[in-house]
Design a protein around this motif. Structure first.
Motif, PDB file in Angstrom:
ATOM      1  N   LYS A  92       0.831  -1.204   0.000  1.00 23.92           N
ATOM      2  CA  LYS A  92       0.000   0.000   0.000  1.00 23.92           C
ATOM      3  C   LYS A  92       0.864   1.252   0.000  1.00 23.92           C
ATOM      4  CE  LYS A  92      -3.986  -2.170   2.202  1.00 23.92           C
ATOM      5  NZ  LYS A  92      -4.907  -2.159   3.351  1.00 23.92           N
ATOM      6  N   ARG A  93       1.968   1.223   0.770  1.00 27.18           N
ATOM      7  CA  ARG A  93       2.837   2.390   0.800  1.00 27.18           C
ATOM      8  C   ARG A  93       3.465   2.621  -0.557  1.00 27.18           C
ATOM      9  NH1 ARG A  93       4.476   0.689   5.876  1.00 27.18           N
ATOM     10  NH2 ARG A  93       6.421  -0.146   5.097  1.00 27.18           N
ATOM     11  N   LEU A  94       3.881   1.531  -1.197  1.00 22.56           N
ATOM     12  CA  LEU A  94       4.534   1.673  -2.490  1.00 22.56           C
ATOM     13  C   LEU A  94       3.566   2.170  -3.547  1.00 22.56           C
ATOM     14  CD1 LEU A  94       7.126   1.366  -4.025  1.00 22.56           C
ATOM     15  CD2 LEU A  94       6.500  -0.983  -4.522  1.00 22.56           C
ATOM     16  N   SER A  95       2.289   1.778  -3.413  1.00 19.91           N
ATOM     17  CA  SER A  95       1.310   2.186  -4.428  1.00 19.91           C
ATOM     18  C   SER A  95       1.164   3.693  -4.486  1.00 19.91           C
ATOM     19  CB  SER A  95      -0.045   1.537  -4.145  1.00 19.91           C
ATOM     20  OG  SER A  95      -0.613   2.079  -2.964  1.00 19.91           O
ATOM     21  N   THR A  96       1.459   4.380  -3.380  1.00 20.02           N
ATOM     22  CA  THR A  96       1.361   5.836  -3.394  1.00 20.02           C
ATOM     23  C   THR A  96       2.506   6.465  -4.165  1.00 20.02           C
ATOM     24  OG1 THR A  96       2.644   6.117  -1.353  1.00 20.02           O
ATOM     25  CG2 THR A  96       0.267   5.789  -1.126  1.00 20.02           C
ATOM     26  N   LEU A  97       3.553   5.677  -4.436  1.00 23.45           N
ATOM     27  CA  LEU A  97       4.708   6.194  -5.162  1.00 23.45           C
ATOM     28  C   LEU A  97       4.691   5.805  -6.628  1.00 23.45           C
ATOM     29  CD1 LEU A  97       7.455   5.288  -2.551  1.00 23.45           C
ATOM     30  CD2 LEU A  97       6.317   7.479  -2.860  1.00 23.45           C
ATOM     31  N   LEU A  98       3.951   4.744  -6.960  1.00 24.44           N
ATOM     32  CA  LEU A  98       3.980   4.230  -8.323  1.00 24.44           C
ATOM     33  C   LEU A  98       3.243   5.143  -9.283  1.00 24.44           C
ATOM     34  CD1 LEU A  98       3.347   0.422  -7.862  1.00 24.44           C
ATOM     35  CD2 LEU A  98       5.376   1.507  -8.791  1.00 24.44           C
ATOM     36  N   PRO A  99       3.877   5.484 -10.389  1.00 25.00           N
ATOM     37  CA  PRO A  99       3.181   6.273 -11.410  1.00 25.00           C
ATOM     38  C   PRO A  99       2.127   5.428 -12.097  1.00 25.00           C
ATOM     39  CG  PRO A  99       5.319   5.580 -12.208  1.00 25.00           C
ATOM     40  CD  PRO A  99       5.250   5.163 -10.758  1.00 25.00           C
ATOM     41  N   SER A 100       1.023   6.048 -12.477  1.00 29.18           N
ATOM     42  CA  SER A 100      -0.041   5.310 -13.156  1.00 29.18           C
ATOM     43  C   SER A 100      -0.049   5.588 -14.638  1.00 29.18           C
ATOM     44  CB  SER A 100      -1.398   5.693 -12.549  1.00 29.18           C
ATOM     45  OG  SER A 100      -1.632   7.071 -12.718  1.00 29.18           O
ATOM     46  N   LEU A 101       1.088   6.089 -15.143  1.00 27.37           N
ATOM     47  CA  LEU A 101       1.145   6.370 -16.578  1.00 27.37           C
ATOM     48  C   LEU A 101       1.062   5.082 -17.368  1.00 27.37           C
ATOM     49  CD1 LEU A 101       4.078   8.937 -16.626  1.00 27.37           C
ATOM     50  CD2 LEU A 101       1.659   9.422 -16.871  1.00 27.37           C
ATOM     51  N   ARG A 102       0.225   5.078 -18.378  1.00 24.30           N
ATOM     52  CA  ARG A 102       0.178   3.949 -19.289  1.00 24.30           C
ATOM     53  C   ARG A 102       0.847   4.360 -20.592  1.00 24.30           C
ATOM     54  NH1 ARG A 102      -3.983   3.591 -15.914  1.00 24.30           N
ATOM     55  NH2 ARG A 102      -4.722   1.530 -15.293  1.00 24.30           N
ATOM     56  N   LYS A 103       1.105   3.375 -21.424  1.00 24.65           N
ATOM     57  CA  LYS A 103       1.816   3.674 -22.674  1.00 24.65           C
ATOM     58  C   LYS A 103       1.104   4.763 -23.462  1.00 24.65           C
ATOM     59  CE  LYS A 103       3.909  -0.879 -23.100  1.00 24.65           C
ATOM     60  NZ  LYS A 103       3.969  -2.124 -23.874  1.00 24.65           N
ATOM     61  N   GLY A 104      -0.209   4.684 -23.542  1.00 24.20           N
ATOM     62  CA  GLY A 104      -0.947   5.679 -24.306  1.00 24.20           C
ATOM     63  C   GLY A 104      -0.780   7.064 -23.725  1.00 24.20           C
ATOM     64  N   LYS A 105      -0.778   7.136 -22.387  1.00 27.29           N
ATOM     65  CA  LYS A 105      -0.634   8.435 -21.752  1.00 27.29           C
ATOM     66  C   LYS A 105       0.747   9.004 -21.999  1.00 27.29           C
ATOM     67  CE  LYS A 105      -3.903   7.523 -17.985  1.00 27.29           C
ATOM     68  NZ  LYS A 105      -4.046   7.371 -16.526  1.00 27.29           N
ATOM     69  N   LYS A 106       1.749   8.127 -21.963  1.00 29.85           N
ATOM     70  CA  LYS A 106       3.108   8.616 -22.174  1.00 29.85           C
ATOM     71  C   LYS A 106       3.245   9.254 -23.546  1.00 29.85           C
ATOM     72  CE  LYS A 106       5.483   5.037 -19.649  1.00 29.85           C
ATOM     73  NZ  LYS A 106       6.503   4.033 -19.789  1.00 29.85           N
ATOM     74  N   ASP A 107       2.622   8.602 -24.531  1.00 30.71           N
ATOM     75  CA  ASP A 107       2.761   9.102 -25.893  1.00 30.71           C
ATOM     76  C   ASP A 107       2.126  10.480 -26.052  1.00 30.71           C
ATOM     77  OD1 ASP A 107       2.331   5.859 -27.469  1.00 30.71           O
ATOM     78  OD2 ASP A 107       4.005   6.764 -26.405  1.00 30.71           O
ATOM     79  N   VAL A 109      -0.426  18.603 -17.845  1.00 29.39           N
ATOM     80  CA  VAL A 109      -1.652  18.894 -17.113  1.00 29.39           C
ATOM     81  C   VAL A 109      -1.501  18.388 -15.686  1.00 29.39           C
ATOM     82  CG1 VAL A 109      -3.072  18.825 -19.178  1.00 29.39           C
ATOM     83  CG2 VAL A 109      -2.716  16.728 -17.850  1.00 29.39           C
ATOM     84  N   LYS A 110      -2.504  18.653 -14.842  1.00 33.56           N
ATOM     85  CA  LYS A 110      -2.380  18.374 -13.419  1.00 33.56           C
ATOM     86  C   LYS A 110      -2.063  16.916 -13.117  1.00 33.56           C
ATOM     87  CE  LYS A 110      -4.858  18.770  -9.030  1.00 33.56           C
ATOM     88  NZ  LYS A 110      -6.115  19.179  -8.346  1.00 33.56           N
ATOM     89  N   TYR A 111      -2.820  15.957 -13.719  1.00 36.89           N
ATOM     90  CA  TYR A 111      -2.609  14.555 -13.375  1.00 36.89           C
ATOM     91  C   TYR A 111      -1.222  14.078 -13.826  1.00 36.89           C
ATOM     92  CZ  TYR A 111      -3.056  12.413 -18.021  1.00 36.89           C
ATOM     93  OH  TYR A 111      -2.844  12.007 -19.305  1.00 36.89           O
ATOM     94  N   GLN A 112      -0.727  14.654 -14.936  1.00 33.93           N
ATOM     95  CA  GLN A 112       0.611  14.284 -15.403  1.00 33.93           C
ATOM     96  C   GLN A 112       1.680  14.775 -14.431  1.00 33.93           C
ATOM     97  OE1 GLN A 112       0.424  16.129 -19.248  1.00 33.93           O
ATOM     98  NE2 GLN A 112      -0.281  14.263 -20.275  1.00 33.93           N
ATOM     99  N   LYS A 113       1.490  15.978 -13.908  1.00 30.44           N
ATOM    100  CA  LYS A 113       2.429  16.504 -12.925  1.00 30.44           C
ATOM    101  C   LYS A 113       2.423  15.650 -11.662  1.00 30.44           C
ATOM    102  CE  LYS A 113       2.237  21.360 -14.384  1.00 30.44           C
ATOM    103  NZ  LYS A 113       1.856  22.739 -13.986  1.00 30.44           N
ATOM    104  N   GLU A 114       1.230  15.216 -11.251  1.00 21.64           N
ATOM    105  CA  GLU A 114       1.127  14.397 -10.050  1.00 21.64           C
ATOM    106  C   GLU A 114       1.837  13.055 -10.230  1.00 21.64           C
ATOM    107  OE1 GLU A 114      -3.042  14.135  -9.460  1.00 21.64           O
ATOM    108  OE2 GLU A 114      -3.219  16.086  -8.460  1.00 21.64           O
ATOM    109  N   GLU A 115       1.653  12.448 -11.392  1.00 17.96           N
ATOM    110  CA  GLU A 115       2.309  11.166 -11.644  1.00 17.96           C
ATOM    111  C   GLU A 115       3.815  11.338 -11.763  1.00 17.96           C
ATOM    112  OE1 GLU A 115       0.669   8.681 -11.164  1.00 17.96           O
ATOM    113  OE2 GLU A 115      -1.358   9.459 -11.347  1.00 17.96           O
ATOM    114  N   GLU A 116       4.228  12.459 -12.350  1.00 21.67           N
ATOM    115  CA  GLU A 116       5.657  12.749 -12.455  1.00 21.67           C
ATOM    116  C   GLU A 116       6.271  12.900 -11.067  1.00 21.67           C
ATOM    117  OE1 GLU A 116       9.178  13.986 -14.784  1.00 21.67           O
ATOM    118  OE2 GLU A 116       7.417  12.757 -15.097  1.00 21.67           O
ATOM    119  N   GLU A 117       5.561  13.569 -10.176  1.00 23.50           N
ATOM    120  CA  GLU A 117       6.059  13.746  -8.813  1.00 23.50           C
ATOM    121  C   GLU A 117       6.196  12.412  -8.090  1.00 23.50           C
ATOM    122  OE1 GLU A 117       3.374  16.449  -7.002  1.00 23.50           O
ATOM    123  OE2 GLU A 117       4.099  18.216  -8.098  1.00 23.50           O
TER     124      GLU A 117
END
Length: 514
Positions: free
Chosen positions: A54-69, A134-142
């Motif tokens: 659970k702790r690690l899940s807060t650190l894992l990015p949720s970017l998928r291949k489509g989002k990265k592109d 955008v906001k969600y991308q910044k959050e995943e990057e962080e």
């Protein structure tokens, strides 16, 4: 075969889980993969046993291949001013197609906390900067950047200023929820200056797995850092524009250094691309040939294995070497070559794993049962701190002997030659145990179905048959055979494993004729 069919249904359901742990082969670090066997913990145990997940899940990015592109990779202003529109589009296309050497480089420094009593890792330099998100991308990057700081300094906050520090290089893997992987290459060293100071880490994130090549890149980065941080940017920009070479090929990077002029850096990719992320030398320096066999046997049956060492580089190299011994099969479960202190609870996970743990955390590992704990330290009293007890009987005795007879031929060899000798010895093990799999895939309507019963009955040796019956119950074999079932029989048969199977069959046929 009822167990196999039941297991396949279970695995297909588990693959739909959105949260993946993983960390390839690869001598490196990875987030674990919970897509293994079902969680045996009862409802009341879940929070305690899987707290690390659970702790690690807060650190894992949720970017998928489509989002990265979709993320526009904004180049630094200096580059945009000197590039034409066509050049910029070409650069962005290479990034989207994964052909860059790296995604970005960051410098992680230890900064004092507000109370001044300890240090915490913070990113103090990033190239290139990603703007326009955008906001969600910044959050995943962080989240990704936070995870990187943890893996660059897994020891936690217990640091003190140093006057001497031996630099070390290691690696880890960040696994996305869609299963895609990004490799982290890290070099820790003492920054320039006078007096006692904490070390800093340089980390390169890339989709490419080639430890030796990135170690050489770090040599160039470190050389430029000694002159000025500003010298790193031009070199990394040139590297970013270069195409990743094909196996056996070399790419040349021109870079200017004051007082030295223009230098040409040659980066060569190993010919055997599936071994380019591996160096077996460290594994055999830490363990005897017989001990390597025992570890291999436990890994083949997908057991829980923890490696203990003080050096980060030793941990990452050994874990990636162990997964490379499994070729052509792939470790499918939790793999973290260096476990950060904050995530040490992962050792309580009931699913199979390969973990690298620093020796200072050993006490938090040895209170677990049903696992193999391997000490890689030079001053160890015994190699196996904990074991199940049956490790010596996992592999067929005759095949154990054949592997041991092949291994001593590695003396005075280069890294690539050593990799070839070692991989050949263990590849032959799989050729002789399961190399007849294609004969037991029955095809109908373009789709194949593996007949495990006839597959096992075809094995003449009783000890080998006993081992194979256990091996075909593993997830690594199941996913391998599913890929075989999907293949068209008329399609091209490629790969080292296929060639070795044909060579073995031809040799056996010649022996029978004589």
């Amino acid at each position: 075969m009822g167990d196999l069919l039941t297991r396949r249904g279970r695995l297909s359901g588990l693959r739909s889980l959105k949260q993946r742990w993983s960390g390839q082969p690869t001598d490196n670090l990875v987030f674990p993969d919970v897509s293994g066997k079902p969680n045996a913990a009862g409802p009341g145990e879940e929070d305690g046993r899987l707290g690390a997940f659970k702790r690690l899940s807060t650190l894992l990015p949720s970017l998928r291949k489509g989002k990265k592109d979709k993320i526009k990779d904004a180049e630094p202003a200096e580059m945009l001013q000197s590039s034409s529109g066509a050049d910029t589009m070409s650069v962005q296309h290479r990034y989207a197609s994964g052909q860059y050497f790296f995604e970005y480089l960051v410098v992680v420094s230890l900064k004092k906390t507000r109370d001044g009593g300890s240090y915490e890792p913070q990113i103090t330099y990033q190239f290139p900067k990603k703007d326009g998100m955008v906001k969600y991308q910044k959050e995943e990057e962080e989240k990704t950047l936070k995870a990187i700081t943890l893996f660059c300094f897994p020891e936690g906050i217990s640091w003190a200023p140093l006057t001497e520090y031996h630099s070390e290089t290691f690696s880890f893997v960040l696994t996305e929820v869609d299963g895609s992987r990004r490799n982290g290459y890290c070099r820790r060293l003492l920054p320039g200056g006078k007096g006692a100071r904490p070390p800093e880490a340089y980390c390169i994130i890339s989709s490419l797995a080639c430890f030796g090549l990135f170690s050489k890149i770090f040599d160039e980065v470190e050389k430029r850092r000694q002159i000025s941080m500003a010298m790193i940017y031009p070199f990394m920009q040139k590297l970013r524009e270069a195409s990743f070479p094909a196996p056996g090929n070399t790419v040349e990077i021109k870079s200017f250094i004051p007082e030295s002029g223009t230098e040409i850096i040659r980066l060569t990719r190993p010919l055997d691309s599936w071994l380019e992320h591996v160096n077996f030398e460290t594994l055999f320096q830490c363990l005897t040939d017989k001990e390597v066999l025992l570890v291999f046997g436990a890994a083949v049956l997908e057991r829980r294995i923890v490696f203990i060492a003080e050096e980060l580089g030793k941990l990452s190299q050994v874990l990636h070497a162990v997964t490379a011994l499994l070729y052509p099969f792939t470790w499918q479960h939790t793999f973290i070559s260096i476990v950060p202190e904050i995530l040490i609870d992962v050792v309580m996970a009931p699913t199979p794993y390969l973990l690298g743990v620093q020796k200072c955390l050993l006490d938090q590992v040895t209170d677990q049962s049903d696992l193999l704990v391997v000490d890689l330290s030079a001053d160890k009293k015994k190699t196996f701190i904990a074991s199940i007890g049956d490790e010596e009987s996992i592999l067929p005795p005759k095949l154990q002997t054949e592997i041991l007879e092949a291994l001593p031929r590695r003396k005075d060899l280069s890294v690539e030659e050593l990799n070839h000798v070692v991989s050949e010895a263990f590849l032959q093990f799989f050729v002789k145990t399961v190399g007849h799999f294609k004969s037991h895939v029955k095809r109908s309507g373009g789709h194949g179905v593996f007949d495990g019963r006839s597959f096992c009955k075809a094995i003449e040796s009783r000890t080998t048959r006993h081992f194979v019956k256990k091996f075909i119950q593993t997830q690594m074999f199941d996913l391998f055979i599913q890929e075989v079932e999907k293949q068209q029989p008329s399609g091209p048969q490629q790969g080292i494993f296929h060639r070795k199977i044909l060579e073995h069959q031809e040799k056996r046929d010649r022996t029978r004729k004589h």
